[in-house]
Structures are given as C-alpha cells and as structure tokens.
Enzyme design. Structure first.
Site, mmCIF file in Angstrom:
data_model
loop_
_atom_site.group_PDB
_atom_site.id
_atom_site.type_symbol
_atom_site.label_atom_id
_atom_site.label_comp_id
_atom_site.label_asym_id
_atom_site.label_seq_id
_atom_site.Cartn_x
_atom_site.Cartn_y
_atom_site.Cartn_z
ATOM 1 N N ARG A 62 1.021 -1.199 -0.235
ATOM 2 C CA ARG A 62 -0.403 0.417 -0.344
ATOM 3 C C ARG A 62 0.995 1.160 -0.607
ATOM 4 O O ARG A 62 0.010 2.258 -0.312
ATOM 5 C CB ARG A 62 -1.490 -0.018 0.877
ATOM 6 C CG ARG A 62 -2.220 -0.688 0.765
ATOM 7 C CD ARG A 62 -3.203 -0.981 2.396
ATOM 8 N NE ARG A 62 -2.817 -1.166 3.387
ATOM 9 C CZ ARG A 62 -2.231 -2.414 3.588
ATOM 10 N NH1 ARG A 62 -2.191 -3.833 2.941
ATOM 11 N NH2 ARG A 62 -2.148 -2.958 4.612
ATOM 12 N N GLU A 99 5.386 -9.499 16.076
ATOM 13 C CA GLU A 99 5.138 -9.200 17.839
ATOM 14 C C GLU A 99 5.515 -11.133 17.476
ATOM 15 O O GLU A 99 5.751 -11.448 18.693
ATOM 16 C CB GLU A 99 3.591 -9.424 17.510
ATOM 17 C CG GLU A 99 3.272 -8.932 19.125
ATOM 18 C CD GLU A 99 1.407 -8.789 18.864
ATOM 19 O OE1 GLU A 99 1.338 -8.515 17.985
ATOM 20 O OE2 GLU A 99 0.795 -9.125 20.082
HETATM 21 P P1 AMP Z 1 4.580 -2.160 11.016
HETATM 22 O O1 AMP Z 1 5.373 -2.624 10.498
HETATM 23 O O2 AMP Z 1 4.107 -2.312 12.891
HETATM 24 O O3 AMP Z 1 4.638 -0.187 11.586
HETATM 25 O O4 AMP Z 1 3.458 -2.067 10.073
HETATM 26 C C1 AMP Z 1 2.906 -1.120 9.302
HETATM 27 C C2 AMP Z 1 2.910 -2.473 8.241
HETATM 28 O O5 AMP Z 1 1.816 -3.070 8.693
HETATM 29 C C3 AMP Z 1 2.269 -1.430 7.058
HETATM 30 O O6 AMP Z 1 2.309 -1.835 6.020
HETATM 31 C C4 AMP Z 1 0.604 -1.433 7.122
HETATM 32 O O7 AMP Z 1 0.005 -1.436 5.778
HETATM 33 C C5 AMP Z 1 0.672 -2.545 8.068
HETATM 34 N N1 AMP Z 1 -0.498 -2.692 9.402
HETATM 35 C C6 AMP Z 1 -0.231 -2.270 10.003
HETATM 36 N N2 AMP Z 1 -1.547 -2.591 11.025
HETATM 37 C C7 AMP Z 1 -2.545 -2.516 10.530
HETATM 38 C C8 AMP Z 1 -3.906 -2.253 10.276
HETATM 39 N N3 AMP Z 1 -4.566 -2.057 12.023
HETATM 40 N N4 AMP Z 1 -4.825 -1.786 9.253
HETATM 41 C C9 AMP Z 1 -4.026 -1.722 7.870
HETATM 42 N N5 AMP Z 1 -2.641 -2.382 7.631
HETATM 43 C C10 AMP Z 1 -1.223 -2.654 9.343
#
Ligand code: AMP
Length: 178
Positions: A62, A99
């Site tokens: 995305r 996680e």
């Molecule tokens: P992080 O590495 O934990 O910051 O996760 C970010 C990635 O996971 C991004 O590419 C987001 O598109 C996806 N992501 C994580 N949580 C969500 C959520 N609640 N809704 C949509 N996409 C998420």
C-alpha cells in the site's frame, strides 16, 4: 471538515482482519475518491517540497499507491521496498522482528545512490518495524533518511520511537489514539 477529518471519515475500519484482535484500517474508499487522493498528494508534496529529496521509497504494497504519486508530483525517483523474494535483480535485505516471528524486506542494490536524501512512505505506521527496516536499508546503502510520511498513525503502538533514530521528521495525516 479539514483533511484529517475527511481522511478519517473515508477510512473503513474492519474488525478482526486479517486476524482476531486487529482493527484493520482499509484505505480503499480513499482510493475511490480522486479529489481526496489529489488533496493528500498535494499535502505531502507541500510539507516535503522545502526538503531536498532525491527519491521516495514506498513500502509494499500500500506504500506504492501514494508513494508513486508523491514522487511524480515532486518529480523525483520512486524506489520500492518489497517482501523477500519479489524483486528480480540483485538485492540487499534486512530482517526484523514482528510480534510473532520475523519478516524480511529487500531493495534493489543499485537503487539508492550514496548521499541521497530519501523519504520513506507507507500507508500506515503501527509498531514502526517495517518503516525502520526500510530506513536501515537506505542507510546501509549510503543514503540519508530525510523523513517519513504516513497517511495513518496508530499512536498507541508508539511506532515513532523506532523511527526517531533515523529522522525526527515524521509526518502523518491522521492519528488514531486507541
Ligand atoms: P508496523 O511494521 O508494525 O509499523 O506495520 C506497518 C505495516 O503493516 C504497514 O505496511 C501497514 O500497511 C500494515 N498494518 C499494520 N497494522 C495495520 C492496521 N491496523 N490496518 C492496516 N494496515 C496495517
């Protein structure tokens, strides 16, 4: 309504997707609204146009949607960070903790030039692990992380703490506090 409110109104929240306990922020309704998309691109471009940027890195998948459009608007190259095994040419990769388990992302070895100022873009900042991995790939190739741009931040996951070591310029257009 201001831009943040209009973004939040357009986001569809889907409970328990892709697994139980996750409140998924679906941005596809935003993509269906060309006026809102144009405003989002204009806003990111306005914030970052005073910054000298040599390229934008978008994170699969995305992060490709607005990343490419911002790069076009700023007239700079768009580079991709992808999950392991997707890029066809020689890559540099970086493994990071999730996680549960680990993830690995890659870039083509010839995409970042030494000394380039590079903006990292993704749709959403959660724990910050993915954006930090992109920043790590940029630095390991001699690039400078000029900032981060997200459409959405889940501030209760404190992702910005992971990104501050790379850049304190962290822009998000809509924040969810819980
Ligand atoms: P992080 O590495 O934990 O910051 O996760 C970010 C990635 O996971 C991004 O590419 C987001 O598109 C996806 N992501 C994580 N949580 C969500 C959520 N609640 N809704 C949509 N996409 C998420």
């Amino acid at each position: 309504m201001n831009l943040t409110q209009r973004i939040k109104t357009s986001i569809r929240e889907v409970q328990d997707f892709p697994k139980k306990g996750i409140n998924f922020k679906d941005i596809t309704p935003i993509l269906e609204n060309p006026f809102l998309c144009a405003e989002i691109i204009t806003e990111f471009s306005r914030v970052f146009s005073p910054t000298t940027l040599d390229a934008i890195v978008g994170i699969e998948s995305r992060g490709f949607l607005f990343g490419m459009m911002i790069a076009q608007k700023l007239n700079i190259p768009f580079l991709t960070v992808r999950k392991k095994g997707k890029l066809p040419y020689k890559t540099i990769s970086y493994k990071y903790d999730l996680e549960y388990g680990t993830a690995e992302v890659e870039m083509h070895v010839d995409s970042i030039k030494k000394g380039w100022n590079v903006l990292v873009h993704d749709d959403l900042l959660a724990t910050g692990g993915t954006a930090a991995a992109a920043a790590e790939l940029i630095q390991r190739q001699g690039g400078i992380v000029a900032g981060f741009a997200f459409l959405i931040e889940l501030s209760f996951l404190n992702g910005t703490a992971k990104l501050f070591p790379y850049s304190d310029k962290i822009i998000k257009l809509a924040t969810y506090e819980n």
